[in-house]
Motif scaffolding. Structure first.
Motif, PDB file in Angstrom:
ATOM      1  N   THR A  68      90.759  13.907  14.863  1.00 47.28           N
ATOM      2  CA  THR A  68      91.314  13.575  16.176  1.00 47.28           C
ATOM      3  C   THR A  68      90.220  13.628  17.224  1.00 47.28           C
ATOM      4  OG1 THR A  68      93.440  14.531  15.554  1.00 47.28           O
ATOM      5  CG2 THR A  68      93.021  14.261  17.906  1.00 47.28           C
ATOM      6  N   GLU A  69      90.147  12.611  18.060  1.00 46.82           N
ATOM      7  CA  GLU A  69      89.175  12.606  19.147  1.00 46.82           C
ATOM      8  C   GLU A  69      89.780  13.299  20.356  1.00 46.82           C
ATOM      9  OE1 GLU A  69      88.244   8.494  19.734  1.00 46.82           O
ATOM     10  OE2 GLU A  69      86.737   8.485  18.136  1.00 46.82           O
ATOM     11  N   GLY A  70      88.990  14.193  20.964  1.00 48.11           N
ATOM     12  CA  GLY A  70      89.492  14.923  22.122  1.00 48.11           C
ATOM     13  C   GLY A  70      90.757  15.674  21.780  1.00 48.11           C
ATOM     14  N   ASN A  71      91.777  15.484  22.603  1.00 44.96           N
ATOM     15  CA  ASN A  71      93.074  16.116  22.315  1.00 44.96           C
ATOM     16  C   ASN A  71      94.166  15.049  22.224  1.00 44.96           C
ATOM     17  OD1 ASN A  71      93.056  15.569  25.123  1.00 44.96           O
ATOM     18  ND2 ASN A  71      94.706  17.029  25.427  1.00 44.96           N
ATOM     19  N   PHE A  72      93.845  13.940  21.575  1.00 45.05           N
ATOM     20  CA  PHE A  72      94.822  12.861  21.387  1.00 45.05           C
ATOM     21  C   PHE A  72      95.816  13.295  20.320  1.00 45.05           C
ATOM     22  CE2 PHE A  72      91.558   9.401  22.749  1.00 45.05           C
ATOM     23  CZ  PHE A  72      91.691   9.828  24.066  1.00 45.05           C
ATOM     24  N   ASN A  73      96.692  14.232  20.704  1.00 48.82           N
ATOM     25  CA  ASN A  73      97.536  14.902  19.714  1.00 48.82           C
ATOM     26  C   ASN A  73      99.031  14.667  19.911  1.00 48.82           C
ATOM     27  OD1 ASN A  73      98.242  16.524  21.911  1.00 48.82           O
ATOM     28  ND2 ASN A  73      96.919  18.213  21.309  1.00 48.82           N
TER      29      ASN A  73
ATOM     30  N   ILE B 146      81.708  30.389  33.517  1.00 53.51           N
ATOM     31  CA  ILE B 146      82.481  30.361  32.280  1.00 53.51           C
ATOM     32  C   ILE B 146      83.671  29.469  32.559  1.00 53.51           C
ATOM     33  CG2 ILE B 146      83.791  31.717  30.615  1.00 53.51           C
ATOM     34  CD1 ILE B 146      82.003  34.109  31.563  1.00 53.51           C
ATOM     35  N   VAL B 147      83.615  28.238  32.031  1.00 54.70           N
ATOM     36  CA  VAL B 147      84.591  27.216  32.376  1.00 54.70           C
ATOM     37  C   VAL B 147      85.619  27.060  31.263  1.00 54.70           C
ATOM     38  CG1 VAL B 147      84.924  24.832  33.106  1.00 54.70           C
ATOM     39  CG2 VAL B 147      82.803  26.034  33.691  1.00 54.70           C
ATOM     40  N   ASP B 148      86.867  27.315  31.589  1.00 53.88           N
ATOM     41  CA  ASP B 148      87.976  27.126  30.647  1.00 53.88           C
ATOM     42  C   ASP B 148      89.136  26.546  31.444  1.00 53.88           C
ATOM     43  OD1 ASP B 148      89.631  27.122  28.507  1.00 53.88           O
ATOM     44  OD2 ASP B 148      89.630  29.272  28.159  1.00 53.88           O
ATOM     45  N   ALA B 149      88.874  25.364  32.017  1.00 59.79           N
ATOM     46  CA  ALA B 149      89.804  24.796  32.999  1.00 59.79           C
ATOM     47  C   ALA B 149      90.622  23.656  32.448  1.00 59.79           C
ATOM     48  CB  ALA B 149      89.005  24.308  34.220  1.00 59.79           C
ATOM     49  N   TYR B 150      90.669  23.512  31.126  1.00 58.63           N
ATOM     50  CA  TYR B 150      91.449  22.404  30.571  1.00 58.63           C
ATOM     51  C   TYR B 150      92.935  22.741  30.507  1.00 58.63           C
ATOM     52  CZ  TYR B 150      93.221  18.715  27.701  1.00 58.63           C
ATOM     53  OH  TYR B 150      93.964  17.664  27.251  1.00 58.63           O
ATOM     54  N   ASN B 151      93.249  23.990  30.165  1.00 55.08           N
ATOM     55  CA  ASN B 151      94.653  24.342  29.996  1.00 55.08           C
ATOM     56  C   ASN B 151      94.825  25.835  30.240  1.00 55.08           C
ATOM     57  OD1 ASN B 151      97.337  23.980  29.554  1.00 55.08           O
ATOM     58  ND2 ASN B 151      97.178  23.655  27.359  1.00 55.08           N
ATOM     59  N   ALA B 152      96.054  26.234  30.537  1.00 57.02           N
ATOM     60  CA  ALA B 152      96.325  27.656  30.761  1.00 57.02           C
ATOM     61  C   ALA B 152      97.780  27.958  30.508  1.00 57.02           C
ATOM     62  CB  ALA B 152      95.945  28.059  32.191  1.00 57.02           C
ATOM     63  N   ASN B 153      98.026  29.036  29.778  1.00 48.04           N
ATOM     64  CA  ASN B 153      99.359  29.580  29.581  1.00 48.04           C
ATOM     65  C   ASN B 153      99.194  31.091  29.501  1.00 48.04           C
ATOM     66  OD1 ASN B 153      98.839  30.311  26.710  1.00 48.04           O
ATOM     67  ND2 ASN B 153      98.791  28.091  26.430  1.00 48.04           N
TER      68      ASN B 153
ATOM     69  N   THR C 174      82.762  21.346  24.346  1.00 51.74           N
ATOM     70  CA  THR C 174      82.790  20.373  25.438  1.00 51.74           C
ATOM     71  C   THR C 174      84.178  20.404  26.072  1.00 51.74           C
ATOM     72  OG1 THR C 174      83.458  18.630  23.905  1.00 51.74           O
ATOM     73  CG2 THR C 174      81.101  18.856  24.338  1.00 51.74           C
ATOM     74  N   ASN C 175      84.382  19.547  27.060  1.00 49.50           N
ATOM     75  CA  ASN C 175      85.697  19.385  27.700  1.00 49.50           C
ATOM     76  C   ASN C 175      86.227  20.661  28.341  1.00 49.50           C
ATOM     77  OD1 ASN C 175      85.805  16.702  26.957  1.00 49.50           O
ATOM     78  ND2 ASN C 175      86.781  17.137  25.011  1.00 49.50           N
ATOM     79  N   ASN C 176      85.354  21.432  28.982  1.00 51.12           N
ATOM     80  CA  ASN C 176      85.792  22.609  29.737  1.00 51.12           C
ATOM     81  C   ASN C 176      86.504  23.635  28.889  1.00 51.12           C
ATOM     82  OD1 ASN C 176      84.851  21.592  32.266  1.00 51.12           O
ATOM     83  ND2 ASN C 176      86.626  20.262  32.349  1.00 51.12           N
TER      84      ASN C 176
ATOM     85  N   GLY D 291      94.007  27.076  21.183  1.00 52.65           N
ATOM     86  CA  GLY D 291      92.878  27.001  20.263  1.00 52.65           C
ATOM     87  C   GLY D 291      92.900  25.878  19.255  1.00 52.65           C
ATOM     88  N   LYS D 292      93.927  25.001  19.291  1.00 50.47           N
ATOM     89  CA  LYS D 292      94.006  23.993  18.236  1.00 50.47           C
ATOM     90  C   LYS D 292      92.887  22.956  18.338  1.00 50.47           C
ATOM     91  CE  LYS D 292      97.901  21.694  20.591  1.00 50.47           C
ATOM     92  NZ  LYS D 292      98.152  22.812  21.537  1.00 50.47           N
ATOM     93  N   THR D 293      92.502  22.564  19.559  1.00 55.16           N
ATOM     94  CA  THR D 293      91.427  21.574  19.678  1.00 55.16           C
ATOM     95  C   THR D 293      90.088  22.188  19.287  1.00 55.16           C
ATOM     96  OG1 THR D 293      92.603  20.346  21.397  1.00 55.16           O
ATOM     97  CG2 THR D 293      90.228  20.017  21.246  1.00 55.16           C
ATOM     98  N   THR D 294      89.828  23.420  19.726  1.00 55.26           N
ATOM     99  CA  THR D 294      88.586  24.092  19.326  1.00 55.26           C
ATOM    100  C   THR D 294      88.548  24.292  17.817  1.00 55.26           C
ATOM    101  OG1 THR D 294      88.377  25.231  21.455  1.00 55.26           O
ATOM    102  CG2 THR D 294      87.205  26.185  19.586  1.00 55.26           C
ATOM    103  N   THR D 295      89.661  24.742  17.235  1.00 58.04           N
ATOM    104  CA  THR D 295      89.725  24.949  15.786  1.00 58.04           C
ATOM    105  C   THR D 295      89.519  23.635  15.045  1.00 58.04           C
ATOM    106  OG1 THR D 295      91.215  26.831  16.065  1.00 58.04           O
ATOM    107  CG2 THR D 295      91.148  25.803  13.890  1.00 58.04           C
ATOM    108  N   LYS D 296      90.143  22.578  15.539  1.00 56.37           N
ATOM    109  CA  LYS D 296      89.960  21.255  14.922  1.00 56.37           C
ATOM    110  C   LYS D 296      88.494  20.850  14.940  1.00 56.37           C
ATOM    111  CE  LYS D 296      90.334  17.924  17.490  1.00 56.37           C
ATOM    112  NZ  LYS D 296      89.473  17.130  18.407  1.00 56.37           N
TER     113      LYS D 296
END
Length: 456
Positions: free
Chosen positions: A124-129, A336-343, A321-323, A103-108
């Motif tokens: 931060t743009e996108g997830n350039f973290n 329902i697209v949540d294909a950027y990351n998974a743990n 954005t960004n899935n 959730g850090k990118t969404t929260t950001k």
């Protein structure tokens, strides 16, 4: 050349490039090294293309020829961080640091939107973290910015400490901690220690911290670190959450998820005996798990004096954005697209939320989770068990990890198929052409499930 001298040079040539294919006239080329590349090999080429200077590895024998445009340093990546920190110090504005497992990118992005109602925000743009993305982010700061929001990611012990020492945030939050990147961290405790390095820095420098009061792991991490100082929670800790705990400043509740999250929130001050009226917000985000992200953004906005009405306006108009937590309507299906990351943590939340959604028929396309090390088999088995219990109309699993996990599962009441990779899934979609379904697509980015929406 020390960092202050280098920064003076940067002020004369305020553009850094790390790509020898992109060398704007008058820029500075920074030669980074990786497992499969060495930017030092392209330094002279970058100068020929238009860069005024190139920062290179002083130990690189190929660059031993004297050239006044070459600036040798011991460690180009560390120099990049040092340069970015020096630039950050030239801007006396609030800098909010964010890290966490999920959730850090969404929260950001939510915080950026809320603060943008009143301030010129650099975020931060996108997830350039990572250790390259964070310095690039800081170097975007300019005199027009009022406030900055910087996301920091980690996959190994010590990563956050390094990034925090570059960013030097004067407030921050950890969204949560979960079982991710265990191959790099070694254990869940390793995750907590590394993410907690943000708390270490903020407490040591008497900086405000935003904390989800209902997250037991975050509370334990906070309390352990406070005991290292005077034993009490610092006064500038702002709690948010969903419980009725009196410590909570910003409290929220889910109203509905049909399918978008609708929630309500209010401010409460137990010491003053004051509680505001409930305020309701209809969002464009899928998933009750996003309420905590919303409350974090509200709390940051509140502390930074953004009026309630403008906070609500920002959250109601944010479109992901960004899935990430997206609902996409195609000609034939609802995705329902949540294909950027998974743990394991985010996977459980996504499946639980899909189970609670009052829609039908439901189909789940679930990709494997990466970087779990020794617990990979166990965690994939848990996902299979959760999916079986959820009772979706159809489940497609992608990856050999799921093939192993399915070996001992009774399929009689579980409509499940397993695919080796995304190419097999594409072929199955072409054959079967699923229609008129609500489809959850969730998996690690490496599985490439983000290629599926255009086919569904």
């Amino acid at each position: 050349m020390d960092i202050k001298e280098l920064y003076k040079l940067y002020q004369q040539h305020p553009q850094i490039t790390t790509d020898s294919r992109d060398c704007p006239e008058g820029s500075i080329f920074l030669a980074l090294k990786g497992a499969s590349f060495d930017g030092n090999q392209y330094a002279l080429q970058a100068l020929e293309k238009g860069c005024s200077y190139a920062i290179v590895d002083s130990e690189n024998s190929q660059l031993s020829t004297v050239n006044s445009q070459l600036i040798p340093v011991k460690d180009t990546l560390q120099t990049f961080k040092d340069l970015a920190r020096e630039h950050r110090r030239q801007h006396d504005i609030p800098v909010i640091g964010i890290t966490g497992t999920n959730g850090k990118t969404t929260t950001k992005e939510l915080i950026r939107c809320v603060l943008a109602e009143c301030y010129n925000v650099m975020a931060t743009e996108g997830n350039f973290n990572n250790d390259v993305g964070v310095p690039k982010t800081l170097l975007r700061l300019n005199d027009s910015h009022d406030i900055a929001v910087v996301e920091m990611g980690a996959s190994h012990p010590g990563d956050i400490k390094t990034l925090v020492e570059t960013v030097e945030p004067n407030s921050g939050l950890i969204t949560n901690v979960g079982r991710a990147h265990l191959q790099g961290f070694g254990s869940f405790e390793g995750v907590c220690r590394t993410k907690g390095e943000l708390y270490d820095f903020l407490i040591a420098h008497d900086c405000p911290i935003f904390v989800n009061r209902d997250n037991e792991h975050l509370m334990e991490m906070l309390e352990v670190r406070c005991k290292m100082y005077d034993g009490s929670v610092p006064p500038d800790v702002y709690f948010y959450g969903q419980s009725d705990n009196p410590d909570i400043l910003i409290r929220g509740e889910v109203v509905s998820c049909a399918p978008f999250l609708r929630f309500r929130w209010r401010e409460q001050d137990s010491e003053a005996g004051y509680t505001s009226e409930w305020m309701e917000v209809q969002t464009h985000l899928i998933g009750a798990y996003n309420l905590d992200n919303m409350l974090a953004a509200i709390t940051v906005g509140y502390v930074n004096n953004v009026p309630f009405e403008q906070i609500n306006h920002a959250l109601a108009n944010y479109v992901p954005t960004n899935n990430r937590s997206q609902l996409t309507e195609t000609a034939t299906n609802h995705l329902i697209v949540d294909a950027y990351n998974a743990n394991p943590t985010s996977m459980k939340a996504a499946i639980d939320n899909f189970r609670l959604m009052e829609v039908s028929p439901k189909m789940a396309i679930i990709g494997k989770m990466g970087e779990l090390g020794d617990v990979s088999d166990e965690e994939h088995q848990k996902v299979v068990a959760q999916l079986q219990e959820a009772g979706f109309d159809e489940v497609w699993l992608v990856g050999e990890e799921f093939e192993k996990a399915l070996a001992n599962v009774q399929h009689s009441t579980f409509n499940v198929q397993c695919f080796h990779d995304v190419e097999e899934v594409k072929a199955a979609i072409a054959r079967r052409q699923p229609q008129h379904r609500f489809i959850l697509i969730k998996g690690s980015n490496s599985v490439k499930l983000f290629q599926l929406p255009e086919l569904l």
